[in-house]
Design a protein around this motif. Sequence first.
Motif, PDB file in Angstrom:
ATOM      1  N   ASN A  14      49.097   7.406  -3.465  1.00  0.00           N
ATOM      2  CA  ASN A  14      49.809   6.092  -4.504  1.00  0.00           C
ATOM      3  C   ASN A  14      49.296   6.505  -6.598  1.00  0.00           C
ATOM      4  O   ASN A  14      48.440   6.637  -6.252  1.00  0.00           O
ATOM      5  N   VAL A  15      51.350   6.487  -6.722  1.00  0.00           N
ATOM      6  CA  VAL A  15      50.992   7.228  -8.015  1.00  0.00           C
ATOM      7  C   VAL A  15      50.809   5.977  -9.397  1.00  0.00           C
ATOM      8  O   VAL A  15      52.408   6.234  -8.980  1.00  0.00           O
ATOM      9  N   PRO A  16      50.167   5.452  -9.909  1.00  0.00           N
ATOM     10  CA  PRO A  16      50.555   4.445 -10.826  1.00  0.00           C
ATOM     11  C   PRO A  16      51.850   4.988 -11.872  1.00  0.00           C
ATOM     12  O   PRO A  16      52.466   5.866 -11.933  1.00  0.00           O
ATOM     13  N   ALA A  17      52.495   3.768 -11.881  1.00  0.00           N
ATOM     14  CA  ALA A  17      53.990   4.292 -12.687  1.00  0.00           C
ATOM     15  C   ALA A  17      53.194   4.301 -14.144  1.00  0.00           C
ATOM     16  O   ALA A  17      54.214   5.614 -14.467  1.00  0.00           O
ATOM     17  N   GLU A  18      52.522   4.253 -14.114  1.00  0.00           N
ATOM     18  CA  GLU A  18      51.512   4.581 -15.768  1.00  0.00           C
ATOM     19  C   GLU A  18      52.145   6.118 -16.045  1.00  0.00           C
ATOM     20  O   GLU A  18      52.646   6.849 -16.875  1.00  0.00           O
ATOM     21  N   GLU A  19      51.491   6.883 -14.874  1.00  0.00           N
ATOM     22  CA  GLU A  19      51.711   8.312 -15.045  1.00  0.00           C
ATOM     23  C   GLU A  19      52.640   9.411 -14.513  1.00  0.00           C
ATOM     24  O   GLU A  19      52.960   9.960 -15.297  1.00  0.00           O
TER      25      GLU A  19
END
Length: 239
Positions: A212-217
Amino acid sequence: MKGNFDKYLISEVGRIAERERIPKSSAFLFWFAETILDLSENDAREATAVEGANDKGIDLFYVDNDEGKVIIAQGKFSAKLNYRAKETDVTKLESSINWLATPEALRRDGKADLAEAAAEYVEAINNGYGVELWYVYAGDKSINVDKHIGVYNQNIENVESRRVIRHYHKEILKSTWEELEGSAKRIPSADIDIAQEPIAFSGSFGSAIIANVPAEELITLYEKYEDRLFDRNVRLFLG
């Protein structure tokens, strides 16, 4: 002509200007229509025919019935590829849809070609088409223009109406051209934070992980690499 985008663009714009007997500013949009929007030569010629004196900020107009959208572009060319983008250019581009929504006003203003385009625009909007406004210029990216466009694209009214502005400065034009030429390089590496431990698995295809990759990244990566982040997506150039 691979490897040197500046020389290529200047040469192509000059060639088109001579062939079509049009100013280089118009030839720049003609090149954009053929190369970036992937229009045929005839479609590119027709799409850029609306450009001229008192063009209401519309240098290119095209209804894409396959994708269900209207493309409106304003282009700015400099022979040295150093055009300095202006927020007023974008404001004028934004207001172009007000003119297109009123074909009769354009006819009264003596703009028969634009009035015809406006009639197509009204029909397309009534059929639920979206609108892409492209601000294209041969110069370095303007941070102020980018912020202006960002605010427009985040406006809920524009989102719900399927209106968006595409910001195409020289670096984006170059990266798109390199991708089309097959000379673009992938982003070599980048560090990102993930939300939890990744799940690793393997098969005949090799090894992979799910995470899961945070949208902020993703936002951070896009701010750094822009459309190059997605340049292996074959539909990127369709918007």
